[in-house]
Structures are given as C-alpha cells and as structure tokens.
Design a protein around this motif. Structure first.
Motif, PDB file in Angstrom:
ATOM      1  N   VAL A   3     132.679-100.928-125.683  1.00  0.00           N
ATOM      2  CA  VAL A   3     132.201 -99.824-126.244  1.00  0.00           C
ATOM      3  C   VAL A   3     132.546 -98.739-125.895  1.00  0.00           C
ATOM      4  O   VAL A   3     132.606 -97.676-126.785  1.00  0.00           O
ATOM      5  CB  VAL A   3     130.358 -99.993-125.968  1.00  0.00           C
ATOM      6  N   GLY A   4     132.858 -98.332-124.766  1.00  0.00           N
ATOM      7  CA  GLY A   4     133.492 -97.082-124.187  1.00  0.00           C
ATOM      8  C   GLY A   4     133.827 -96.965-123.034  1.00  0.00           C
ATOM      9  O   GLY A   4     133.818 -98.130-122.108  1.00  0.00           O
ATOM     10  N   ALA A   5     134.560 -95.831-122.357  1.00  0.00           N
ATOM     11  CA  ALA A   5     134.691 -95.621-120.892  1.00  0.00           C
ATOM     12  C   ALA A   5     134.688 -94.396-120.449  1.00  0.00           C
ATOM     13  O   ALA A   5     134.731 -93.460-121.289  1.00  0.00           O
ATOM     14  CB  ALA A   5     136.255 -96.210-120.854  1.00  0.00           C
ATOM     15  N   ILE A  23     134.934 -85.148-115.653  1.00  0.00           N
ATOM     16  CA  ILE A  23     134.510 -86.410-116.222  1.00  0.00           C
ATOM     17  C   ILE A  23     135.215 -86.478-117.774  1.00  0.00           C
ATOM     18  O   ILE A  23     135.152 -85.512-118.388  1.00  0.00           O
ATOM     19  CB  ILE A  23     133.103 -86.697-116.345  1.00  0.00           C
ATOM     20  N   GLU A  24     135.755 -87.649-117.898  1.00  0.00           N
ATOM     21  CA  GLU A  24     136.501 -87.810-119.485  1.00  0.00           C
ATOM     22  C   GLU A  24     135.674 -88.905-120.018  1.00  0.00           C
ATOM     23  O   GLU A  24     135.476 -90.095-119.302  1.00  0.00           O
ATOM     24  CB  GLU A  24     137.696 -87.842-119.372  1.00  0.00           C
ATOM     25  N   ASP A  25     135.232 -89.153-121.035  1.00  0.00           N
ATOM     26  CA  ASP A  25     134.639 -90.260-121.873  1.00  0.00           C
ATOM     27  C   ASP A  25     135.408 -90.558-123.127  1.00  0.00           C
ATOM     28  O   ASP A  25     135.677 -89.721-124.012  1.00  0.00           O
ATOM     29  CB  ASP A  25     133.105 -90.162-121.854  1.00  0.00           C
ATOM     30  N   GLY A  26     134.906 -91.659-123.808  1.00  0.00           N
ATOM     31  CA  GLY A  26     135.311 -92.106-124.816  1.00  0.00           C
ATOM     32  C   GLY A  26     134.377 -93.288-125.401  1.00  0.00           C
ATOM     33  O   GLY A  26     134.236 -94.137-124.687  1.00  0.00           O
ATOM     34  N   VAL A  27     134.098 -93.244-126.678  1.00  0.00           N
ATOM     35  CA  VAL A  27     133.069 -94.384-127.274  1.00  0.00           C
ATOM     36  C   VAL A  27     133.621 -94.802-128.384  1.00  0.00           C
ATOM     37  O   VAL A  27     134.403 -94.089-129.232  1.00  0.00           O
ATOM     38  CB  VAL A  27     131.962 -93.650-127.522  1.00  0.00           C
ATOM     39  N   ARG A  28     133.827 -96.146-128.840  1.00  0.00           N
ATOM     40  CA  ARG A  28     134.145 -96.734-129.812  1.00  0.00           C
ATOM     41  C   ARG A  28     133.859 -96.034-131.135  1.00  0.00           C
ATOM     42  O   ARG A  28     132.531 -95.846-131.117  1.00  0.00           O
ATOM     43  CB  ARG A  28     134.077 -98.243-129.839  1.00  0.00           C
ATOM     44  N   PRO A  29     134.549 -95.838-131.959  1.00  0.00           N
ATOM     45  CA  PRO A  29     133.965 -95.275-133.305  1.00  0.00           C
ATOM     46  C   PRO A  29     132.849 -95.968-133.860  1.00  0.00           C
ATOM     47  O   PRO A  29     131.977 -95.239-134.217  1.00  0.00           O
ATOM     48  CB  PRO A  29     135.154 -95.252-134.175  1.00  0.00           C
ATOM     49  N   ILE A  41     128.052 -90.297-119.599  1.00  0.00           N
ATOM     50  CA  ILE A  41     127.848 -88.998-118.809  1.00  0.00           C
ATOM     51  C   ILE A  41     126.995 -88.908-117.589  1.00  0.00           C
ATOM     52  O   ILE A  41     127.391 -88.649-116.647  1.00  0.00           O
ATOM     53  CB  ILE A  41     127.966 -87.919-119.783  1.00  0.00           C
ATOM     54  N   GLY A  42     125.647 -89.438-118.030  1.00  0.00           N
ATOM     55  CA  GLY A  42     124.722 -89.475-117.029  1.00  0.00           C
ATOM     56  C   GLY A  42     124.954 -90.303-115.951  1.00  0.00           C
ATOM     57  O   GLY A  42     124.708 -89.777-114.592  1.00  0.00           O
ATOM     58  N   LEU A  57     133.016 -80.060-114.358  1.00  0.00           N
ATOM     59  CA  LEU A  57     133.457 -79.547-115.451  1.00  0.00           C
ATOM     60  C   LEU A  57     133.892 -80.934-116.480  1.00  0.00           C
ATOM     61  O   LEU A  57     134.390 -81.835-116.042  1.00  0.00           O
ATOM     62  CB  LEU A  57     134.910 -79.020-114.896  1.00  0.00           C
ATOM     63  N   MET A  58     133.435 -80.207-117.670  1.00  0.00           N
ATOM     64  CA  MET A  58     133.763 -81.286-118.792  1.00  0.00           C
ATOM     65  C   MET A  58     134.300 -80.299-120.060  1.00  0.00           C
ATOM     66  O   MET A  58     134.070 -79.306-120.147  1.00  0.00           O
ATOM     67  CB  MET A  58     132.600 -81.917-119.392  1.00  0.00           C
ATOM     68  N   VAL A  59     135.457 -81.054-120.596  1.00  0.00           N
ATOM     69  CA  VAL A  59     136.113 -80.353-121.667  1.00  0.00           C
ATOM     70  C   VAL A  59     136.187 -81.208-122.870  1.00  0.00           C
ATOM     71  O   VAL A  59     136.310 -82.404-122.772  1.00  0.00           O
ATOM     72  CB  VAL A  59     137.589 -79.734-121.068  1.00  0.00           C
ATOM     73  N   CYS A  60     136.116 -80.506-124.012  1.00  0.00           N
ATOM     74  CA  CYS A  60     136.153 -81.047-125.329  1.00  0.00           C
ATOM     75  C   CYS A  60     136.788 -80.211-126.524  1.00  0.00           C
ATOM     76  O   CYS A  60     136.725 -78.999-126.309  1.00  0.00           O
ATOM     77  CB  CYS A  60     134.843 -81.873-125.799  1.00  0.00           C
TER      78      CYS A  60
END
Length: 97
Positions: A3-5, A23-29, A41-42, A57-60
């Motif tokens: 689902v995501g990482a 923190i870097e995150d990604g979720v399957r479309p 993220i939590g 710090l988080m960046v997008c």
C-alpha cells in the motif's frame, strides 16, 4: 498487497535539511485519499519521538495537495517554499514533543 512506504532519516545532511526532511512517504495511487499517508506519518512521528527527534521536517512539491494535507493533519506548519531545479517545494516543520 503493498500500500505504501515511509522512510525516517535519523539525521539531516545539508541537502536533506533543504530538500528532503526527516520523513518521506509514498502511497500506491489506487490507495490514495483513504487517510493512509496521514496514518503512516503519525506512526513515523511516534518512531521519531523514540529516536529523540523533537522537531521533524517534511517536504513536498507545492502542487501535491494530498501530501500537504497529510503533513498538516499531523501538525505540520509551513516554514517556506523553495525552488529546486524548477520545482517549488514546501517545507513543513512538525513539533514532535
């Protein structure tokens, strides 16, 4: 099903401080818009707390409204926007005390 990482960086180099963050995150479309990124993220913030990271710090990308909402939902406050290689990035700080 994957689902995501999420990745947690224990320390920030100069380049990660500018554009990367803790923190870097990604979720399957196909799984987006279900609150998964907010939950990831939590959970990552819980781990950051265990590591003694009190200010996260988080960046997008500025056009990634979903990511910005997930960061804000976890207490993210925008510090600024910067342009790197023609892409405007938003930098958020989360007080993780």
């Amino acid at each position: 099903m994957f689902v995501g990482a999420v990745n947690i960086r224990h320390y920030l180099s100069e380049s990660l401080l500018l554009n990367g963050g803790h923190i870097e995150d990604g979720v399957r479309p196909s799984e987006r818009r279900k609150g998964i990124a907010t939950q990831m993220i939590g959970l990552a913030l819980d781990e950051c707390k265990k590591l003694g990271i009190d200010k996260v710090l988080m960046v997008c990308d500025s056009n990634n409204i979903g990511s910005a909402k997930s960061i804000i939902n976890n207490g993210g406050v925008i510090e600024n926007e910067i342009e790197i290689d023609g892409i405007v990035e938003q930098r958020f700080w989360i007080n993780n005390n």
